[in-house]
Write a protein that holds these residues in place. Structure first.
Motif, PDB file in Angstrom:
ATOM      1  N   ARG A   1     -69.032 -62.096  19.303  1.00 29.44           N
ATOM      2  CA  ARG A   1     -69.976 -62.699  20.255  1.00 29.44           C
ATOM      3  C   ARG A   1     -70.417 -61.707  21.329  1.00 29.44           C
ATOM      4  NH1 ARG A   1     -66.528 -68.024  19.949  1.00 29.44           N
ATOM      5  NH2 ARG A   1     -67.784 -69.173  18.445  1.00 29.44           N
TER       6      ARG A   1
ATOM      7  N   LEU B   1     -64.024 -63.769  16.616  1.00 29.84           N
ATOM      8  CA  LEU B   1     -65.190 -64.431  17.210  1.00 29.84           C
ATOM      9  C   LEU B   1     -65.456 -63.902  18.612  1.00 29.84           C
ATOM     10  CD1 LEU B   1     -64.673 -68.139  16.111  1.00 29.84           C
ATOM     11  CD2 LEU B   1     -66.483 -66.579  15.368  1.00 29.84           C
TER      12      LEU B   1
ATOM     13  N   LEU C   1     -75.734 -72.767  10.556  1.00 28.97           N
ATOM     14  CA  LEU C   1     -74.363 -72.263  10.448  1.00 28.97           C
ATOM     15  C   LEU C   1     -73.912 -71.658  11.773  1.00 28.97           C
ATOM     16  CD1 LEU C   1     -74.539 -70.421   7.017  1.00 28.97           C
ATOM     17  CD2 LEU C   1     -73.365 -72.556   7.514  1.00 28.97           C
ATOM     18  N   THR C   2     -72.684 -71.933  12.146  1.00 27.29           N
ATOM     19  CA  THR C   2     -72.125 -71.290  13.328  1.00 27.29           C
ATOM     20  C   THR C   2     -71.493 -69.970  12.917  1.00 27.29           C
ATOM     21  OG1 THR C   2     -69.951 -72.319  13.042  1.00 27.29           O
ATOM     22  CG2 THR C   2     -71.586 -73.537  14.366  1.00 27.29           C
ATOM     23  N   LEU C   3     -71.290 -69.109  13.882  1.00 35.38           N
ATOM     24  CA  LEU C   3     -70.613 -67.842  13.606  1.00 35.38           C
ATOM     25  C   LEU C   3     -69.206 -68.103  13.074  1.00 35.38           C
ATOM     26  CD1 LEU C   3     -70.660 -64.772  13.649  1.00 35.38           C
ATOM     27  CD2 LEU C   3     -69.987 -64.861  16.064  1.00 35.38           C
ATOM     28  N   GLU C   4     -68.554 -69.117  13.604  1.00 35.16           N
ATOM     29  CA  GLU C   4     -67.212 -69.461  13.132  1.00 35.16           C
ATOM     30  C   GLU C   4     -67.234 -69.874  11.656  1.00 35.16           C
ATOM     31  OE1 GLU C   4     -63.359 -72.200  14.317  1.00 35.16           O
ATOM     32  OE2 GLU C   4     -65.222 -72.481  15.415  1.00 35.16           O
ATOM     33  N   ALA C   5     -68.220 -70.661  11.259  1.00 34.63           N
ATOM     34  CA  ALA C   5     -68.325 -71.088   9.858  1.00 34.63           C
ATOM     35  C   ALA C   5     -68.595 -69.892   8.949  1.00 34.63           C
ATOM     36  CB  ALA C   5     -69.422 -72.130   9.706  1.00 34.63           C
TER      37      ALA C   5
ATOM     38  N   ARG D   1     -71.888 -58.370  14.835  1.00 29.40           N
ATOM     39  CA  ARG D   1     -72.306 -59.699  14.392  1.00 29.40           C
ATOM     40  C   ARG D   1     -73.379 -59.587  13.315  1.00 29.40           C
ATOM     41  NH1 ARG D   1     -73.407 -65.106  17.755  1.00 29.40           N
ATOM     42  NH2 ARG D   1     -74.303 -66.304  16.066  1.00 29.40           N
TER      43      ARG D   1
ATOM     44  N   GLU E   1     -73.211 -61.194   9.588  1.00 29.25           N
ATOM     45  CA  GLU E   1     -74.254 -62.087   9.090  1.00 29.25           C
ATOM     46  C   GLU E   1     -74.901 -61.535   7.827  1.00 29.25           C
ATOM     47  OE1 GLU E   1     -76.675 -62.482  12.593  1.00 29.25           O
ATOM     48  OE2 GLU E   1     -75.506 -64.190  13.323  1.00 29.25           O
TER      49      GLU E   1
END
Length: 81
Positions: A53, A49, A12-16, A59, A63
């Motif tokens: 980041r 984002l 998974l990306t941070l954006e997702a 972050r 998560e």
């Protein structure tokens, strides 16, 4: 490639992650759960984002909320026997 079957964030990306949280909670509820300004004032995925980041503690909170919200609890097959 490193296989991580027990990592709920693997692939998974941070954006997702952020997009799914926003779809689930909306910006207002998200800002109540994680108290950071980028979720409160003129929130957008792009600006959030950028902040996430550069800010490891924020972050990690995002998560962890994703994991707590969307990870299914593990069921012990021996429970209930």
């Amino acid at each position: 490639m490193n296989n991580q079957p027990n990592n709920p964030l693997h692939g998974l990306t941070l954006e997702a992650i952020l997009t799914k949280l926003v779809e689930h909670y909306g910006w207002q509820q998200l800002s109540l759960r994680i108290k950071i300004n980028c979720f409160k004032k003129d929130p957008s995925v792009k600006s959030s984002l950028k902040f996430l980041r550069k800010t490891p503690w924020a972050r990690e909170k995002v998560e962890q909320l994703y994991i707590n919200t969307f990870s299914k609890p593990r069921v012990n097959p021996w429970d209930g026997l």
